[in-house]
Each structure stands twice: as C-alpha cells, then as structure tokens.
Design a protein around this motif. Structure first.
Motif: not given
Length: 619
Positions: A401-409, A432-439
């Motif tokens: 998923t490459n989620n930017i929030d993983s291991n953060i919150a 996971y709204d920040n997953a798959f390159g959204r951000h």
C-alpha cells in the motif's frame, strides 16, 4: 392516509410536523438523562401518540433564509419528501450559483415523492409551471435538467434567482439518515463538540436495515478534519445496534474519504486485508449520508477498531495504537518504546498503573528482542512473544500500500492475555486514505513512503524474510493483482452514481488530493500506481536473496522530521537524485553520509547500505 396533491394542505401538515419535532426533541432530551432507559420512554411515548421517526422540521424561521440568493451555495428549505419513507424525513434543495440539485437516495421512488416547502417563504416555478407544496414529482426524471425560478420572501422583500435543476439519484447503495438535535455545523467546528440524534439506515430496495437513537455524535479525524470541509464522524448508539450486518455494537465510524478523490483507498485496503486472512478487520460499506435533510455525500460506514464480540474478540488483553506524540490527549494512557516512540493503550478503557507499567515493559522487551534478533535461535525465542505471521502480514501491507501513515499513527497491535497465549499481534489495519501514492510524499513508487517499524526491522532476519516471501507468493500478491484487475474496477463502477452526486455536492469546496484533485485524474493514477508498486514488491521480494536487489536504509540522526525509511535499488544501480531530495525533505537535511562518513554522490550500490542524514536545517 392517501395524499392527493389537489387538496393537500402542506401548511397544516408542516405545523403537525413541527409539533412532532418538539415532542421528539423533548424525548431525546430524556434519553440523554436516562441513557439506556430511553427505549422504555420511547415506547411509552408512542402509546400517547408521539411520532419519533417523522421527517425533519420543515417550518423554517425567516432568519433561516439566506441573506441573498446571488452566488448562494448551500441548502434551501425547498424539500422533497417520499411518502413511503417518512422515517427518512425531507431532502433539501442544494444550490450552487446557477445550479440546483436534489440528491436522491437509491431507495427513492419518484411516483411517491412530493414537494414540501413554506409557500409564505418561497415561490417555485419549474419549466414555467408554478409548483405548490404538496405537488407530486411523478412526472420528473432523474438526470434531466429543468429550468427553475425561485423567489424568496424576506420580510416583504422578494428576490428571485434562475437556475438549472437536476434530480440526481444514487444506485444500489444504502442510505443513512441522521437527524441531530442541534446544527451539524456545530459538530463540524470542533472535535470537542458533540450532539445526539436519530439514525435510520434504508437499503436500496426501501427496506429498513437498522435504526436507533444516538447517544453521541461527533466529528473525527486529524489532517482530514483540518483540511476538508466534508467531515468524518463517530456515532454511538444508546443501545447496541447491528448496522448493515456488521454485528451488533454501540460505536461506528462514518469515513468521509474527503482527501481521496477516488473514494476507494480505505475500502480497498480493508477488504484486501480481510481476504488475505488478517483477523478482526473492520467491516465497511459505502452509503449515501443525509444529515438533517442535507446530502452530506458518499461515506464509508465502518466498524470501530475496538474490543468486542463482533469486533476484536479478545478478553483481558491490550489494544495498542502507535501515535504521533503531538496527537496524544491528556486523558490518554500513553507510553514510549525505544525506536517506535509513543503508544496509546486503547483497550482496556480503564488502565491501572500496574497494567500500564506491564504493557510498557512488555513492548520494550519485544523491541529489544527484535533489535537483537540476529540468529535462528534468537528468532525462535522471539516467536514466544509475538505472532510472526501477523508481523509478516504487516510488512506486506506496508509494502504493497505504501501508506505514508504506517508506523506513525493509526497503526494497531493487540496482545492476548496469558490465558489466551499472551502473544503480541500486528493489526488490524485502519485509515489508508494516504496509501497508493495519494499524498505527495508517496509519489515515488520505488521509495517507501512510510518509516520503518517492527516488521521492517525484522526483515533483516532470514527466517522472517522467507515467511514474508511465502505469504506474498501464496496470497498477498495474487489477491492484490486480482484487486487491480477486477475488484477495484467493480468497486468504482458500484459507486458511480453516488460519486457523481458527491462531486456535485462538494465541487465548490474542492477535494484535497495532494497530487490529483479530480476523480478523472485520480482514478487512472490509482490503478497505475497500485500495479507499479505491486510489481516492485514482487520483484524485490523474489530476488533479494540472490543479490539482485539491495536495501538502502536512510537514517534520520536528528530529533526532527520523519523516522528511518528504505529505498530498494537493483544491483549496480544508483539512488536517483529525486529520491535523495525527497528523503532530505522528510528529514530536513541536505545530504547523506555513508558508514565511512563520506557524502553519497550517486555511486553504484553493490550491497545493503545505510545512509545517515547530514547538514540539518534549523527549524
């Protein structure tokens, strides 16, 4: 009663509804005082003629009229009402400049709908024909545009506007109608504000799925709450309620997906995790949400991540959430683990000092064992304390998923009681709204957008790598490929009509996709990114042992910015300049040093290396 538009006196009915509304508000007030006893008060009230499921109040005060209709954006009390769905109340007219819409749920039947508005406040003309309150909508067609003229009357002053009226209707989705005691705008202003109300969920065929009284409703979210006009909510029923066959519970989440122009990322990950066997994943379903007669948009109704018979079925254990220190509240029970920073104890709700000390010591012990896990014997010892299969799932879900929030919150772990085995499990997964390159921090598919966590640290252990590769090839990889090819396009098609309504409702406010803000751009990009990331993960996992790939671990040596992260590079390749810039931006540093203290200058990579941030900016 058979309503006939020729003799239907809307003002009499509206006055009756006003009386019903006052009775309902009074009994909801009693509910707030007596809690669970409310159900008995409600039943008693019905015996005396109280109506608890009538529509929203339609007698608006003059002060509710907009000051001017020119360039107006918002809702007007020129409503439509379906007679067979009186529980759902009225649906207000949405106006945005010279465009007006009725957003109809899938369950609406045009032949049973009528107009309802105060003729002392508005005159309405559609396609040159004057419309009276009580006129039926049987002749109107969803999707067709009509010429509409509205005259508002404010203290004797008349103002008119011309607009194009379109009736839009959802398809297949359930509809959720919530009527609160107060104004929704108050909930939207602060996460601390809360309200009570009535809830009803109606399926597309018009049958009632669930209904009940809400003891509490409040806005939720962090970045999404701050950035987006469209808010997410948490609701809590007075009585445990089964919504959309998710299992009876008190609390549910209404996710707005306001930062995701595709509306799909959360649903994709939740369903994907369930399919690859992650236990206790939240059930979720898209719905059309109506708040006090106003269409709020397409939402995802979700189970809450919590302990419970129909949620995480753990007794006497712990539910932990990795959390950013700045988001920890005063009443949170929080502790620190070296290398993973802050955790919050989400369950149990009441935690003694001894329990807090125990789970803090346990998590620090696990971290130490992971950090020192360099042999097969150490790995076997670690397996006594953690469920390694669930940690392998976490590695794969992070990677795919490459989620930017993983291991953060919003990163959860749960620990069983000693009677249940006592092990620590990774998951379930949430937000996971920040997953798959959204951000924009995740646009480089080859660069891990998330900081390293326990599972990434464990990847250094050969036995764990073998487990990860095995789980990927047997399940995680093939299932994700099927999602890209079949499931996601099917999800997208299912949401088509509802998505169009949501876009019309919120286009004036704008979506907040960091890279692509429109659905037309964001959806094709989502599929391309998912495929690109999956191909990379598959290639990396299946060729890492042979030396065809190497891990580049970027280490942040300061106390600011994001934690360590990884880049996977093919043997002999160099790290692209855009990757160096991106990680430098995350760490607030200008260059990276290798283990010999020399600045990395895009030399070819022949082995796993560590690069340390250098020349940090002063913030």
């Amino acid at each position: 009663m058979n309503y006939d538009s020729r003799n239907y006196d809307s003002r009499i009915v509206m006055n009756k509804m006003s009386i019903h509304h006052k009775k309902r508000v009074y009994l909801l007030f009693l509910c707030s005082l007596f809690g669970i006893l409310s159900v008995y008060l409600i039943d008693a009230g019905r015996l005396f003629g109280f109506d608890f499921v009538e529509g929203v109040e339609t007698v608006a005060e003059m002060d509710n009229l907009p000051q001017t209709l020119k360039d107006y954006e918002g809702y007007l009390d020129i409503s439509v009402h379906e007679l067979s769905l009186s529980d759902a109340g009225d649906l207000k007219l949405y106006v945005n400049g010279d465009k007006a819409y009725y957003f109809l749920p899938a369950c609406a039947r045009m032949e049973e709908m009528l107009f309802r508005f105060d003729e002392d406040m508005y005159d309405v003309v559609i396609d040159g024909v004057a419309v009276a309150s009580g006129d039926m909508l049987a002749a109107y067609e969803p999707g067709r545009a009509y010429d509409m003229h509205i005259i508002s009357k404010r203290q004797g002053v008349q103002e008119g506007m011309d607009c194009t009226l379109t009736l839009m209707q959802s398809e297949s989705l359930p509809a959720v109608f919530i009527e609160t005691l107060g104004d929704i705008e108050e909930l939207n202003e602060s996460l601390d504000n809360e309200d009570q109300g009535e809830f009803i969920c109606v399926l597309a065929d018009g049958s009632i799925d669930s209904q009940g009284f809400l003891a509490k409703m409040n806005s939720r979210g962090n970045a999404s709450f701050a950035k987006a006009e469209k808010k997410s909510y948490q609701i809590r029923f007075f009585e445990s309620t089964d919504v959309l066959h998710m299992g009876s519970a008190y609390k549910y989440i209404l996710q707005a997906n306001a930062l995701d122009p595709t509306y799909l990322r959360n649903k994709i990950v939740y369903d994907y995790c369930k399919e690859i066997g992650v236990p206790y994943m939240a059930d979720s379903l898209h719905v059309d949400l109506y708040l006090n007669g106003e269409y709020a948009g397409n939402y995802l109704v979700c189970e809450r991540v919590e302990f419970g018979d129909s949620r995480i079925a753990v007794e006497n254990g712990y539910l932990l959430e990795k959390m950013m220190s700045g988001r920890i509240q005063e009443d949170d029970v929080a502790f620190q683990v070296e290398g993973m920073e802050d955790f919050i104890v989400r369950e149990p709700l009441e935690v003694s000092e001894e329990e807090a000390a125990y789970i803090c010591d346990y998590m620090n012990m696990v971290e130490q064992k992971i950090a020192s896990c360099t042999t097969k014997e150490a790995y076997e010892e670690l397996k006594k304390y953690i469920d390694v299969e669930s940690f392998a799932d976490m590695y794969l879900i992070d990677a795919v998923t490459n989620n930017i929030d993983s291991n953060i919150a919003s990163t959860f772990y749960y620990k069983l009681s000693e009677e249940e085995g006592g092990k620590l499990y990774a998951g379930p997964y949430w937000d996971y709204d920040n997953a798959f390159g959204r951000h924009d921090r995740g646009y480089i598919a080859e660069l891990c957008a998330y900081p390293s966590g326990y599972s990434e640290e464990l990847f250094a252990v050969r036995q764990f790598r073998e487990l990860v590769v095995d789980q990927f090839n047997k399940s995680a990889g093939p299932v994700m490929q099927r999602y890209i090819d079949e499931v996601v396009p099917s999800m997208d098609d299912y949401l088509q009509a509802s998505r169009k309504m949501d876009i019309c409702r919120w286009e004036a406010k704008g979506h907040h996709g960091d890279l692509y803000s429109t659905y037309e751009e964001a959806y094709p990009y989502l599929l391309v990114y998912m495929q690109k990331r999956l191909d990379l993960v598959e290639d990396f996992l299946n060729h890492y042992e042979s030396g065809a790939y190497h891990r580049v671990v970027f280490v942040n040596t300061s106390s600011i910015g994001y934690r360590d992260t990884e880049y996977w590079v093919k043997d002999g390749g160099a790290i692209p300049e855009e990757v160096i810039r991106e990680v430098g931006d995350r760490f607030y540093c200008k260059e990276f040093l290798n283990e010999n203290g020399k600045v990395y200058r895009r030399e070819p990579i022949r082995e796993d290396i560590i690069l340390y941030g250098n020349k940090y900016e002063e913030l």
